[in-house]
Each structure stands twice: as C-alpha cells, then as structure tokens.
Design a protein around this motif. Structure first.
Motif, PDB file in Angstrom:
ATOM      1  N   CYS A  46      23.763  71.838   9.444  1.00 21.52           N
ATOM      2  CA  CYS A  46      24.082  71.015   8.103  1.00 21.52           C
ATOM      3  C   CYS A  46      23.870  69.649   8.273  1.00 21.52           C
ATOM      4  CB  CYS A  46      25.160  71.656   7.537  1.00 21.52           C
ATOM      5  SG  CYS A  46      25.172  73.650   7.333  1.00 21.52           S
ATOM      6  N   GLU A  76      19.799  72.941   7.208  1.00 25.82           N
ATOM      7  CA  GLU A  76      20.199  72.780   5.761  1.00 25.82           C
ATOM      8  C   GLU A  76      20.470  71.538   5.693  1.00 25.82           C
ATOM      9  OE1 GLU A  76      20.114  74.805   3.318  1.00 25.82           O
ATOM     10  OE2 GLU A  76      19.947  76.776   4.294  1.00 25.82           O
ATOM     11  N   LEU A 129      26.967  77.902   1.221  1.00 36.61           N
ATOM     12  CA  LEU A 129      25.632  78.627   2.042  1.00 36.61           C
ATOM     13  C   LEU A 129      25.669  79.910   1.528  1.00 36.61           C
ATOM     14  CD1 LEU A 129      25.469  77.006   5.548  1.00 36.61           C
ATOM     15  CD2 LEU A 129      24.409  76.256   3.658  1.00 36.61           C
TER      16      LEU A 129
END
Length: 527
Positions: free
Chosen positions: A468, A501, A523
């Motif tokens: 992320c 992400e 998420l």
C-alpha cells in the motif's frame, strides 16, 4: 473499582532496583517545585506562538489545580483523565494532577465516543479536563453523553473561560485550596494510566509509577548526553506516552524548556525549531520525514536538532541519511508504552548502527531476542495492565521479562533491529514474510512517500503480499515496476508483492503509527 497497584514486580526485583538507585523516592512534582525555587524565572513551557510560563508560574498554577482536586476529595489512587491538546494549560493540569497524588490518565484529543466510553468504563475517572470545543469538535457534549451512557460522572473541568457545563479552569486557578494538597506522593504507587494508542482493537490500560518513568527519563538524558542547554521540542501529542513521558516529563524532570507544537504543520515546525533552537525530541517517522522535506524545500537547516529520537514506526535508512544532510541527527530507537524506550542509538554510535539499527539497550535495561521476538526487563517496565489479568499473564513472566510481540535481530555489538510484529507476519503458502523488510526497500524508491505492506486473504495461498503506497506528488508506480526492482536487489520470489494499492494517505494514530488493521478494513470495504 479495582485498585491500581503493581501486579508484576516481585519483592526481590523491587528491592534490587531500590538498592541500585534505579528507583528512588523522587517525584515529578518534587522536581518541579525545586526548579521553581532554584530558578523561578527560567522558561518552563513555551507555546508554538512564543507565549510561555516560567517555572515559578507553572508550579503556582499546578499547585492550585492540585488544591482544587484535593478539595473535591480526589487524591491517592483516583484517576483523573486529561484530554487536552499540546498547550501550556496541559502541562499545568498534568503537574497539578500528579501533585494531588492522583493517577493521571493522558488521553488523545481525537478520542471520540467509542474510545472515551472504554476509558470511562475501565478507569472510572473521578475528574476529567478537556477543551470546550477543539478543532470544531464539542468535547463538553462528548463528556456529558459519555457520562450518561456509562454511569461514570467525573468532575468536568473545561479549559475555556465560559463553559456550558462543568467548571472553568480559570475559576480553578482563581481559587486557592493549596493547603489541601498532600506534601508529596509515594513514588512507588501507580501515577500514570495510559491506554495504548490504537494499533490494537482493544486498547490496554498500562500502569506506570514515578519510579518507572523517572528512571526512564534519567537514563535517557544520561545516555544521550543531555545538558542544561538543551531545549525539548514536542510535536507528538501529550495525550500519548511519547509526548507525555519523553516530552513533558523529560523536560520538567530535568528543568529544561519544553516547546509545544499543537497542530502538526511542517512549516510551523521548521519555524519553531529554528526560533527556539530546539535540540531534542522524540517523534514518529511521519514528523521526521515532513520536517526534512520542508527544511529542504525552503533551503534552511534545522541543525540545532542534535537528537531526533525516532521510533514507533519503521525508520527507513534513507530517511536517516536525508535528515543528516539537513542537519538533523536521527537516533533510531525501539520502545513501547509497556517498557517506554528499551533501545536507543547514542549520539556517538557508529554511523552504520545509527542508519541501519534501532540502537543498544538503555543503561540498566536488559533486552533479549528469543526465537526472533523481543523481551525486555528492567526498572523502565510498567507495573502491569489495569483490570486485565489475561493479557497481563501472557505478557509478563515471573522473572520480570516483558514479551513484546515484536520481531527483531540482535547483532554482536548489541544493536537491535526491529523487523516487524509477530501478528503482522504474512504467511504465504506456509512461508513467513516480515513486512518491514519490504517496507524498507519500497520506501527507498524515489516515487514513494510512504508505504505499508500487509497480507490480504487468498483462497489458494492463505495470504498474499499487498504493498500500500502513498506516492510522491506527480509520481506513478506500477506493480510490475515494484516487483522488478525488488527482484533486482535479490528479494526471494515468495516475498514479492502480488498486489499494489496506490492511496492518498495511510491511516495512522495521533502519534504517527500506521494502523494496519484499519488499512485491511478499508481494503476489504473496497473489495
């Protein structure tokens, strides 16, 4: 209410700490009173705008707060919650609570109904100090509704001249009930009740004494070579253990100026550090990174910061080097609310240790790594969790060792390097992956501002690696590029991310710790 008492220190260890001088009878109020007597006109606490109080003024106001609490029948063993931002009044109130002999319960200003209800239900505070409205949030209403919901009805002191409910702090300071104060408190009794900051679903209520905390700030000053010329800057919230113990307590114990920054803003931070010539702080990676970026953007050094203690979240080696290039000596450390600071790089540590490790054990503190997990023992450790026998039993052993749940390596010179948390391990097809290794590597990419690596569910492998990333403004990054670069530096195939992400921000606690459970929740919602 169950009494707040030491539930983990054996008589043998207590006697040993007292005999060695690691624990003594000195309290923070006694130190502050001595500073007020010896150097009454020295600046004690400075707001980010420059307003300040002297040690004489601080002690006078704190004694009035203590007198008010004593007159209300609040004293030894009673919990007083303090949910205030980083302001001069917060230092006044905190010192006053300790002077009254009560147990201070620092709270983050961004606690809302769920968190405050947990505090009221667990700690049953006899009093609470809050703003009226702070950052457009109504704290008076929060206390009123929480009291109704929990049946806990503390005396509410509001740090505003015209509160709608409760008592105004100005009225408390105008009273003079100082004669009701105790002469001093028992240094061995519980004096702090601090809730963990939100990386866990149910925060623990951690108990410290004047002995555990004052040992920690004494040994920190000694190991770091702090002198009377140092200036403490604290942008971390005083409602968190970092800000409270290594900001407020550290400064007031040693008689140093305490410079407070309320709302985090790197532009303000650079100005404050340069104006006050701040030399010491302890703050998380977010604060360091943004301070360095702002210093570079403006082309002005912040080279008075000879000790920027950094921990609580991964500190990338590249950031340590970047800080050094702008005059900031970054000293990585490892700690927790349970043990305060356990390891800290000293200013004279070899450069490779300062860049790549979290330092050696503090003097008088023992640190071991057993099967990859950190265990700590010493006069710095807390005296248990309040009203939580199950977690107390799984965290503390009979010999005084505190089990951390954190994973690390320990080199031949005694330098600790944290690699992650046990419960953050990603298990992909039966193979263990520590997120910290990947975070350090990905965090070094030019396109990456900050990163968190988590494990996301996978039907075949159990979990797969998800990176992320918050990219730098204007930067782009693809999963293929991340994988290729990690392959180029020799990362094993099973560790490579299978998902990327790109996010605008990572959720963090007020002290700067990344909340991975919240990332996973978001998420899951996105999926």
């Amino acid at each position: 209410m169950t009494a707040l008492t030491d539930v983990v220190t054996s008589d043998e260890r207590r006697l040993a700490y007292l005999a060695s001088g690691a624990w003594d009878g000195v309290t923070l109020p006694a130190r502050a009173a001595a500073h007020a007597s010896d150097r009454p006109d020295d600046r004690a606490v400075i707001a980010e705008g420059g307003a300040h109080v002297t040690y004489a003024e601080l002690w006078d106001r704190a004694a009035r707060v203590a007198g008010f609490l004593a007159a209300e029948g609040i004293g030894t063993g009673d919990v007083v919650s303090v949910q205030l931002p980083n302001r001069i009044d917060t230092a006044v109130v905190a010192l006053g609570v300790l002077t009254a002999g009560a147990v201070i319960n620092p709270l983050l200003p961004n606690y809302r109904a769920r968190e405050l209800a947990h505090v009221f239900t667990t700690a049953r505070p006899r009093a609470i100090f809050t703003p009226s409205v702070h950052r457009e949030f109504d704290h008076e209403e929060l206390v009123t509704t929480t009291a109704t919901a929990t049946g806990c009805t503390p005396v509410h002191v509001v740090c505003d001249p015209s509160p709608r409910h409760g008592v105004a702090l100005d009225d408390v300071l105008a009273r003079d009930d100082r004669a009701a104060c105790p002469t001093d408190r028992d240094a061995g009794a519980v004096s702090e009740l601090i809730f963990t900051s939100g990386t866990e679903a149910t925060p623990k209520a951690i108990m410290h004494t004047e002995q555990t905390t004052n040992f920690s700030v004494r040994v920190a000053a000694s190991d770091l070579g702090v002198t009377g010329d140092d200036v403490v800057w604290m942008p971390s919230p005083l409602g968190h253990s970092t800000g409270f113990n290594y900001g407020l307590r550290f400064a007031l114990y040693h008689g140093l100026p305490l410079v407070l920054q309320d709302r985090w803003d790197p532009t303000v931070a650079v100005d404050v550090v340069r104006r006050e010539r701040c030399s010491y702080t302890l703050a998380a990676t977010t604060f360091l990174r943004e301070l360095v970026v702002e210093s570079a953007r403006r082309g002005v050094p912040v080279d008075s910061l000879r000790c920027f203690g950094c921990g609580g979240a991964p500190v990338p080696p590249a950031l340590v080097e970047e800080g050094e290039a702008h005059g900031v000596q970054v000293l990585r450390l490892y700690g927790s609310t349970e043990v305060l600071v356990a390891t800290w790089n000293r200013p004279d540590a070899p450069r490779p240790a300062r860049v790549h490790t979290d330092g050696r054990a503090m003097s008088g503190v023992e640190v071991e790594v057993r099967d990859g997990e950190i265990f700590t023992r010493g006069p710095n450790t807390c005296v248990g969790f309040f009203a939580d026998p199950e977690r107390t039993g799984t965290t503390f052993d009979a010999d005084g060792w505190v089990r951390s749940g954190d994973l690390a390596t320990l080199d031949a010179e005694g330098n600790l390097t944290v690699v992650g948390r046990k419960k953050e391990l990603i298990i992909r097809g039966g193979m263990n992956i520590t997120p910290r290794e990947l975070e350090d590597l990905i965090g070094g990419f030019d396109e990456v501002r900050t990163v968190a690596v988590v494990g996301t569910p996978d039907e075949r492998l159990g979990e797969v690696v998800c990176a992320c990333v918050v990219p730098e403004p204007g930067a782009t990054l693809t999963l293929a590029a991340v994988v290729d670069r990690l392959r180029d530096v020799g990362v094993a195939t099973y560790k490579l991310p299978q998902r990327l992400e790109l996010l605008t921000e990572l959720p963090t606690t007020a002290s700067g710790k990344i909340q991975k459970h919240e990332i996973l929740r978001r998420l899951e919602e996105r999926a």
